[in-house]
Scaffold this active site. Structure first.
Site, PDB file in Angstrom:
ATOM      1  N   ASP A   1       0.833  -1.203   0.000  1.00  0.00           N
ATOM      2  CA  ASP A   1       0.000   0.000   0.000  1.00  0.00           C
ATOM      3  C   ASP A   1       0.868   1.254   0.000  1.00  0.00           C
ATOM      4  OD1 ASP A   1      -2.300   1.461   0.011  1.00  0.00           O
ATOM      5  OD2 ASP A   1      -2.752   1.158   2.130  1.00  0.00           O
TER       6      ASP A   1
ATOM      7  N   ARG B   1      -5.960  -2.257   8.370  1.00  0.00           N
ATOM      8  CA  ARG B   1      -7.069  -3.101   7.930  1.00  0.00           C
ATOM      9  C   ARG B   1      -6.547  -4.182   6.985  1.00  0.00           C
ATOM     10  NH1 ARG B   1      -7.904   1.996   5.702  1.00  0.00           N
ATOM     11  NH2 ARG B   1      -7.483   2.132   3.459  1.00  0.00           N
TER      12      ARG B   1
ATOM     13  N   ASN C   1     -10.329  -3.123  -6.915  1.00  0.00           N
ATOM     14  CA  ASN C   1      -9.546  -2.140  -7.660  1.00  0.00           C
ATOM     15  C   ASN C   1     -10.174  -1.760  -9.003  1.00  0.00           C
ATOM     16  OD1 ASN C   1      -6.251  -3.339  -6.570  1.00  0.00           O
ATOM     17  ND2 ASN C   1      -7.605  -1.789  -5.678  1.00  0.00           N
TER      18      ASN C   1
ATOM     19  N   ARG D   1     -11.709   1.792  -9.412  1.00  0.00           N
ATOM     20  CA  ARG D   1     -10.925   3.017  -9.604  1.00  0.00           C
ATOM     21  C   ARG D   1     -11.218   3.611 -10.979  1.00  0.00           C
ATOM     22  NH1 ARG D   1      -5.031   1.729  -6.760  1.00  0.00           N
ATOM     23  NH2 ARG D   1      -5.895   1.071  -4.743  1.00  0.00           N
TER      24      ARG D   1
END
Length: 240
Positions: free
Chosen positions: A19, A193, A67, A70
């Site tokens: 990330d 998370r 994803n 996005r």
């Protein structure tokens, strides 16, 4: 890495949530695509580092089922990077005797990307070193649902007794069947998370979160995570 004479236990299986690519780009005033490119370059390096360290299974979250939400521009840039690095990783894996495997549902990708995935897996299947597992179009909940569907079809079509289903049977229908559960999960960029990653497999995994953004992650950062792992007492729900 540690005090003289102190030997570290290297976790057998390390999973990573990579990330921070977008934040890395924002800090530098460059497009998000540049952050993703830098993240891919870091991944190249970390495959070698993890292999050299003696990690046996190295699993990374490459592209999640979420994803796709996005922007079209960002997803398109990620697909182009995937096309390029599927070829690059074949060379890197071959040089380092690394076997590459994939988790997730690849059918949603364009045909050339599917071919690139197949070539990477097939081209490294006989390598005997570290197993490098990439989760793409992967989500933990999606994996569990797909496993449940397989079980329903299998037991319905063969008239089998569902009471036979236990954790081992269910586990054998997951994308990760044949792999040990991760010993250590590393998440970069400080987020606390799981992001729908390996939800079944992380039941007793040690978690390590660092503020380091993924493009800045390196050998020293991995060593810090392993040192922290060595300070944990793994009890798997029991007591010592």
């Amino acid at each position: 890495m540690t005090d003289a004479g102190e030997k570290l236990v290297i976790p057998e299986h390390v999973a990573v949530i990579m990330d921070g690519n977008g934040r890395w780009a924002k800090k530098r005033g460059v497009p998000r695509a540049m952050g993703h490119k830098a993240g891919c370059e870091t991944l190249e390096k970390m495959v070698r580092v993890a292999s050299d360290m003696g990690i046996q299974y190295f699993t990374v979250y490459g592209f999640s089922t979420e994803n796709w939400k996005r922007s079209a521009e960002e997803v398109g840039a990620l697909m182009q990077l995937m096309r390029y690095y599927l070829v690059r990783l074949l060379k890197i894996a071959s040089q380092n005797n690394v076997k590459v495997e994939m988790l997730g549902e690849k059918s949603r990708f364009d045909k050339d990307i599917i071919k690139g995935i197949d070539n990477l897996v097939e081209g490294t299947k006989d390598n005997t070193g570290m197993r490098f597992i990439i989760a793409i179009n992967y989500g933990g909940r999606d994996e569990i649902v797909r496993a449940a569907r397989k079980l329903v079809e299998e037991y319905r079509d063969n008239g089998r007794d569902v009471s036979e289903i236990d954790e081992a049977v269910f586990n054998s229908h997951l994308d990760t069947h044949g792999l040990p559960d991760p010993d250590l999960l590393i998440r970069t960029s400080g987020e606390m998370r799981l992001s729908n990653y390996l939800l079944w497999q992380l039941a007793y995994t040690e978690l390590y979160v660092t503020d380091c953004l993924w493009p800045d992650f390196n050998k020293e950062e991995l060593e810090k995570a392993v040192v922290a792992y060595n300070g944990r007492e793994r009890r798997f729900g029991g007591r010592k």
